[in-house]
Design a protein around this motif. Structure first.
Motif, mmCIF file in Angstrom:
data_model
loop_
_atom_site.group_PDB
_atom_site.id
_atom_site.type_symbol
_atom_site.label_atom_id
_atom_site.label_comp_id
_atom_site.label_asym_id
_atom_site.label_seq_id
_atom_site.Cartn_x
_atom_site.Cartn_y
_atom_site.Cartn_z
ATOM 1 N N LEU A 167 0.817 -1.222 0.000
ATOM 2 C CA LEU A 167 0.000 0.000 0.000
ATOM 3 C C LEU A 167 0.846 1.266 0.000
ATOM 4 O O LEU A 167 0.349 2.346 -0.354
ATOM 5 C CB LEU A 167 -0.925 -0.003 1.218
ATOM 6 N N ASN A 168 2.109 1.146 0.393
ATOM 7 C CA ASN A 168 2.973 2.335 0.403
ATOM 8 C C ASN A 168 3.089 2.956 -0.985
ATOM 9 O O ASN A 168 3.255 4.177 -1.109
ATOM 10 C CB ASN A 168 4.367 1.973 0.929
ATOM 11 N N ARG A 194 -12.915 0.354 3.678
ATOM 12 C CA ARG A 194 -12.803 -0.996 4.225
ATOM 13 C C ARG A 194 -12.584 -1.987 3.085
ATOM 14 O O ARG A 194 -13.252 -1.895 2.042
ATOM 15 C CB ARG A 194 -14.070 -1.347 5.011
ATOM 16 N N LEU A 195 -11.681 -2.918 3.305
ATOM 17 C CA LEU A 195 -11.340 -3.911 2.277
ATOM 18 C C LEU A 195 -11.584 -5.306 2.823
ATOM 19 O O LEU A 195 -11.125 -5.643 3.919
ATOM 20 C CB LEU A 195 -9.866 -3.779 1.868
ATOM 21 N N ASN A 196 -12.307 -6.108 2.043
ATOM 22 C CA ASN A 196 -12.538 -7.511 2.378
ATOM 23 C C ASN A 196 -11.699 -8.342 1.416
ATOM 24 O O ASN A 196 -11.982 -8.401 0.222
ATOM 25 C CB ASN A 196 -14.020 -7.858 2.249
ATOM 26 N N LEU A 197 -10.649 -9.009 1.953
ATOM 27 C CA LEU A 197 -9.696 -9.724 1.107
ATOM 28 C C LEU A 197 -9.902 -11.234 1.120
ATOM 29 O O LEU A 197 -9.268 -11.943 0.328
ATOM 30 C CB LEU A 197 -8.263 -9.411 1.554
ATOM 31 N N GLY A 198 -10.726 -11.743 2.006
ATOM 32 C CA GLY A 198 -10.933 -13.177 2.063
ATOM 33 C C GLY A 198 -9.759 -13.915 2.688
ATOM 34 O O GLY A 198 -8.890 -13.323 3.331
ATOM 35 N N ARG A 199 -9.710 -15.230 2.471
ATOM 36 C CA ARG A 199 -8.727 -16.068 3.147
ATOM 37 C C ARG A 199 -7.471 -16.314 2.339
ATOM 38 O O ARG A 199 -6.403 -16.514 2.902
ATOM 39 C CB ARG A 199 -9.369 -17.422 3.492
ATOM 40 N N LEU A 206 -5.053 -7.513 -2.934
ATOM 41 C CA LEU A 206 -4.746 -6.144 -2.537
ATOM 42 C C LEU A 206 -4.065 -5.401 -3.679
ATOM 43 O O LEU A 206 -4.295 -4.194 -3.869
ATOM 44 C CB LEU A 206 -3.842 -6.151 -1.298
ATOM 45 N N GLN A 207 -3.243 -6.082 -4.459
ATOM 46 C CA GLN A 207 -2.624 -5.459 -5.629
ATOM 47 C C GLN A 207 -3.692 -5.021 -6.635
ATOM 48 O O GLN A 207 -3.575 -3.965 -7.269
ATOM 49 C CB GLN A 207 -1.653 -6.441 -6.290
ATOM 50 N N ARG A 208 -4.738 -5.815 -6.777
ATOM 51 C CA ARG A 208 -5.844 -5.445 -7.671
ATOM 52 C C ARG A 208 -6.481 -4.136 -7.205
ATOM 53 O O ARG A 208 -6.824 -3.272 -8.015
ATOM 54 C CB ARG A 208 -6.877 -6.571 -7.686
ATOM 55 N N PHE A 209 -6.634 -4.003 -5.883
ATOM 56 C CA PHE A 209 -7.177 -2.751 -5.340
ATOM 57 C C PHE A 209 -6.245 -1.572 -5.639
ATOM 58 O O PHE A 209 -6.711 -0.495 -6.054
ATOM 59 C CB PHE A 209 -7.393 -2.883 -3.837
ATOM 60 N N VAL A 210 -4.957 -1.761 -5.425
ATOM 61 C CA VAL A 210 -3.995 -0.681 -5.677
ATOM 62 C C VAL A 210 -4.047 -0.244 -7.145
ATOM 63 O O VAL A 210 -3.968 0.946 -7.449
ATOM 64 C CB VAL A 210 -2.566 -1.130 -5.294
ATOM 65 N N ILE A 226 -14.821 -2.173 -0.260
ATOM 66 C CA ILE A 226 -14.506 -2.890 -1.493
ATOM 67 C C ILE A 226 -14.365 -4.368 -1.153
ATOM 68 O O ILE A 226 -13.597 -4.742 -0.266
ATOM 69 C CB ILE A 226 -13.207 -2.368 -2.148
ATOM 70 N N ASP A 227 -15.092 -5.186 -1.876
ATOM 71 C CA ASP A 227 -15.032 -6.634 -1.698
ATOM 72 C C ASP A 227 -14.167 -7.204 -2.816
ATOM 73 O O ASP A 227 -14.507 -7.103 -4.001
ATOM 74 C CB ASP A 227 -16.449 -7.220 -1.756
ATOM 75 N N LEU A 228 -13.045 -7.793 -2.428
ATOM 76 C CA LEU A 228 -12.093 -8.316 -3.406
ATOM 77 C C LEU A 228 -12.070 -9.843 -3.447
ATOM 78 O O LEU A 228 -11.121 -10.437 -3.955
ATOM 79 C CB LEU A 228 -10.695 -7.783 -3.076
ATOM 80 N N ARG A 229 -13.090 -10.490 -2.944
ATOM 81 C CA ARG A 229 -13.120 -11.951 -2.886
ATOM 82 C C ARG A 229 -13.616 -12.547 -4.213
ATOM 83 O O ARG A 229 -14.528 -13.361 -4.260
ATOM 84 C CB ARG A 229 -14.007 -12.402 -1.733
ATOM 85 N N TYR A 230 -12.996 -12.135 -5.281
ATOM 86 C CA TYR A 230 -13.353 -12.616 -6.605
ATOM 87 C C TYR A 230 -12.084 -13.015 -7.340
ATOM 88 O O TYR A 230 -11.003 -12.494 -7.074
ATOM 89 C CB TYR A 230 -14.093 -11.532 -7.405
#
Length: 248
Positions: A167-168, A194-199, A206-210, A226-230
């Motif tokens: 994230l930096n 808020r970020l939901n990254l799953g297991r 997280l890179q997809r979010f960045v 943001i839900d990133l569990r895809y």
């Protein structure tokens, strides 16, 4: 023929003198041992005169270390139990490791390694640089809040470090990290997102979010979560949006 009488009186005298001398030596030796033992046990005759503390210290108080030694070890320098003192110093706040050495004739050298607070853990403890939980007064500096089940301290801290490094690049910082009982990752950033990254694959997600974050910031709506569990893509929840527009 005249016989000469041979007497052993001088030899007997020498034997008596020798025995007396040996007895005096033995008594003197016993007295010397008794006196030395008494002297070593007398704190007034062999007190701890000097306590030298070394090691980088920010939160450790030298005065607390010295007062611990003075109050718990009133005995003489020679009678101090180094192993016991070592355990007592390592039990003090902010002390991660310690070594204790006697230095002739009346000094103690204490070297300490201080705990480095890396995060708050479940609001009531701290995690050090190794992901170990310790109890101390919370420092004034800003620390991330990590939450998770017992025994997951090191996992949570390592995950935080990996994600914060990523994230930096987007000038974003993690404010809170949640690790669930099933080891699912959730973040709250300092900007409130808020970020939901799953297991699994949480770093790739997280890179997809960045990657998409600059595009999201160009929208005229404020991101809530943001839900990133895809496998691909993500779901965005907007603040102050209607029900139909809440996710996209």
């Amino acid at each position: 023929m005249q016989q000469l009488a041979v007497t052993n009186q001088p030899n007997t005298r020498y034997q008596i003198v020798g025995m007396v001398f040996l007895a005096i030596v033995l008594l003197s030796l016993v007295y010397a041992i008794w006196w030395l033992d008494d002297w070593l046990e007398d704190a007034q005759r062999a007190p701890i005169q000097k306590v030298v503390v070394s090691g980088t210290r920010v939160n450790i108080e030298d005065a607390l270390i010295e007062s611990t030694i003075r109050s718990k070890h009133p005995e003489s320098f020679f009678e101090v139990d180094v192993d016991r003192l070592h355990r007592e110093i390592e039990a003090l706040p902010w002390v991660h490791r310690a070594s204790v050495r006697k230095r002739w004739p009346n000094s103690l050298n204490i070297h300490v390694v201080e705990e480095i607070a890396s995060a708050r853990w479940n609001k009531d403890s701290l995690l050090n640089q190794y992901g170990e939980m310790f109890e101390a007064q919370l420092p004034n500096e800003i620390l991330p809040d990590l939450f998770g089940p017992g025994g997951s301290e090191e996992t949570a801290l390592n995950g935080y470090r990996d994600m914060q490094t990523l994230l930096n690049s987007a000038s974003l910082r993690i404010d809170e990290l949640y690790l669930s009982e099933r080891f699912a990752w959730n973040l709250r950033l300092e900007n409130g997102i808020r970020l939901n990254l799953g297991r699994s694959e949480y770093v790739d997600r997280l890179q997809r979010f960045v990657d998409v974050y600059p595009l999201l910031m160009k929208q005229d709506k404020q991101v809530d979560y943001i839900d990133l569990r895809y496998d691909t893509g993500l779901a965005v929840g907007w603040k102050n949006a209607s029900t139909n527009e809440q996710e996209s």
